[in-house]
Design a protein around this motif. Sequence first.
Motif, short mmCIF file in Angstrom:
data_model
loop_
_atom_site.label_atom_id
_atom_site.label_comp_id
_atom_site.label_asym_id
_atom_site.label_seq_id
_atom_site.Cartn_x
_atom_site.Cartn_y
_atom_site.Cartn_z
N PRO B 42 0.87 -1.17 0.16
CA PRO B 42 0.08 0.37 -0.03
C PRO B 42 0.76 1.18 0.25
O PRO B 42 0.54 2.32 -0.19
CB PRO B 42 -0.94 0.02 1.24
CG PRO B 42 -0.82 -1.53 1.41
CD PRO B 42 0.49 -1.90 0.82
N ASP B 43 2.46 1.03 0.16
CA ASP B 43 3.10 2.37 0.56
C ASP B 43 3.59 2.81 -0.44
O ASP B 43 4.19 3.42 -0.53
CB ASP B 43 4.02 2.63 2.09
CG ASP B 43 4.62 1.42 2.15
OD1 ASP B 43 3.60 0.45 1.18
OD2 ASP B 43 5.24 0.82 3.10
N LEU B 44 3.29 2.20 -2.04
CA LEU B 44 4.54 2.38 -3.00
C LEU B 44 3.19 2.28 -4.15
O LEU B 44 2.40 1.32 -3.83
CB LEU B 44 5.33 1.42 -3.00
CG LEU B 44 6.92 1.20 -2.01
CD1 LEU B 44 7.82 0.33 -2.16
CD2 LEU B 44 7.33 3.26 -2.10
N THR B 45 3.40 2.86 -5.18
CA THR B 45 2.81 2.49 -6.14
C THR B 45 3.66 1.48 -7.05
O THR B 45 4.83 1.58 -7.02
CB THR B 45 2.59 4.15 -6.96
OG1 THR B 45 3.89 4.28 -7.01
CG2 THR B 45 1.87 5.24 -6.08
N PRO B 46 3.48 0.95 -8.34
CA PRO B 46 4.37 0.30 -9.16
C PRO B 46 4.98 0.76 -9.39
O PRO B 46 5.86 0.24 -9.89
CB PRO B 46 2.64 -0.51 -10.29
CG PRO B 46 1.88 -0.48 -9.23
CD PRO B 46 1.47 1.17 -8.70
N THR B 47 4.98 2.54 -9.66
CA THR B 47 5.97 2.67 -10.48
C THR B 47 6.89 3.17 -9.97
O THR B 47 8.34 2.81 -10.36
CB THR B 47 5.01 3.92 -11.18
OG1 THR B 47 3.82 3.67 -10.99
CG2 THR B 47 5.83 4.19 -12.67
N GLN B 48 6.64 3.21 -8.95
CA GLN B 48 7.78 3.65 -7.12
C GLN B 48 8.24 2.48 -6.64
O GLN B 48 9.55 2.26 -7.46
CB GLN B 48 6.96 4.31 -6.34
CG GLN B 48 6.79 5.59 -6.24
CD GLN B 48 6.07 6.20 -4.79
OE1 GLN B 48 5.37 5.40 -4.06
NE2 GLN B 48 5.36 7.33 -5.72
N PHE B 49 7.84 1.86 -6.89
CA PHE B 49 8.43 0.05 -6.68
C PHE B 49 9.68 -0.24 -8.09
O PHE B 49 10.25 -1.05 -8.11
CB PHE B 49 8.05 -0.99 -6.37
CG PHE B 49 7.82 -2.64 -6.27
CD1 PHE B 49 8.22 -2.58 -4.53
CD2 PHE B 49 8.47 -3.51 -7.09
CE1 PHE B 49 8.75 -3.50 -4.42
CE2 PHE B 49 9.43 -3.92 -6.36
CZ PHE B 49 9.38 -4.89 -4.75
#
Lengths: 148, 148
Positions: B42-49
């Motif tokens: 929940p604390d990261l978006t797919p892009t950030q990940f």
Amino acid sequence: MPSSKPRIDEDAGPEYRLDDQIGFLLRRGTQRHLGIFARHIPDLTPTQFAAIAKLFEMGPVSQNELGRRTAMDAATIKGVIDRLRRRELVTTRRDRVDQRRIYVELSPLGSKLFEDSEAAALVISEQTLAPLSPEDRASFVKLLKIIT
Amino acid sequence: MPSSKPRIDEDAGPEYRLDDQIGFLLRRGTQRHLGIFARHIPDLTPTQFAAIAKLFEMGPVSQNELGRRTAMDAATIKGVIDRLRRRELVTTRRDRVDQRRIYVELSPLGSKLFEDSEAAALVISEQTLAPLSPEDRASFVKLLKIIT
DNA sequence: GCAAAATCCTTTGCATACGAACAATATGGT
DNA sequence: ACCATATTGTTCGTATGCAAAGGATTTTGC
């Protein structure tokens, strides 16, 4: 003797490679499709075209219902309809019976735009699948429908 | 004799059905994946990940290069790195040799976050493909890589 | 009938995405 | 050395997308 890195992972850790992940591949596939779309239908986004295509299929329908049919939530479809209305491709009016609803209808201009773009839209789908053999295309679409 | 609508199209017009188009299906697939992702990380978006995962794979790399490796254009990767830096998951510094470049590096905090989320990320990929049989999963990923 | 729940739409905030235009810096060819 | 060209990163504008909160209206359960 160069045995620095063992082939078997010491911690038995999972090996995550971004380039193999389904989410990343879906994003890249969408990007490629978006590029093809923009080259063939420059004056509409895929989402706008989806809304117009669905209106053409269904006839007048309420705004949120149209959102559901085109996989857009209420906030998203609102923006799309606002932009289409600004270009006079759709018209809206309140439902007499259910005062909450806003009916969206394709304008003649919007209808014409769809009919003029329909062939291009089919070419877009073909080109997106072009790297696959005809059998693979069918099976890919079938599988994609399942995970949707 | 009710023969109002002929089965064969009079104008031999192409029949466009939104729900069969590859672009629409890709968008819906991405939406479903996004939902699964948000439930597990929940604390990261797919892009950030994706950015973090690539940094973990590659080590320090320039901002635009990282964008290329994660399929983000220069404007997009900038925003992603800005937000990751604000949370101290990455650090940045100018290249001494090439004064244009900004090197991005995973912080210990970012490294830990990746290692702690790696297993969840693999679960996300599994769940996204869960509706398919094991053979279909492999073939779907293979085909998706081709059209990318 | 009426209160509770559901539905419709709107608004706000945040996070991708991409095109276009731009300044600063490097590189290449001659 | 020099100038054309390319690359790096930034900024701006537009368009999805979703969560959450809220106002208005309708439907449902009792």
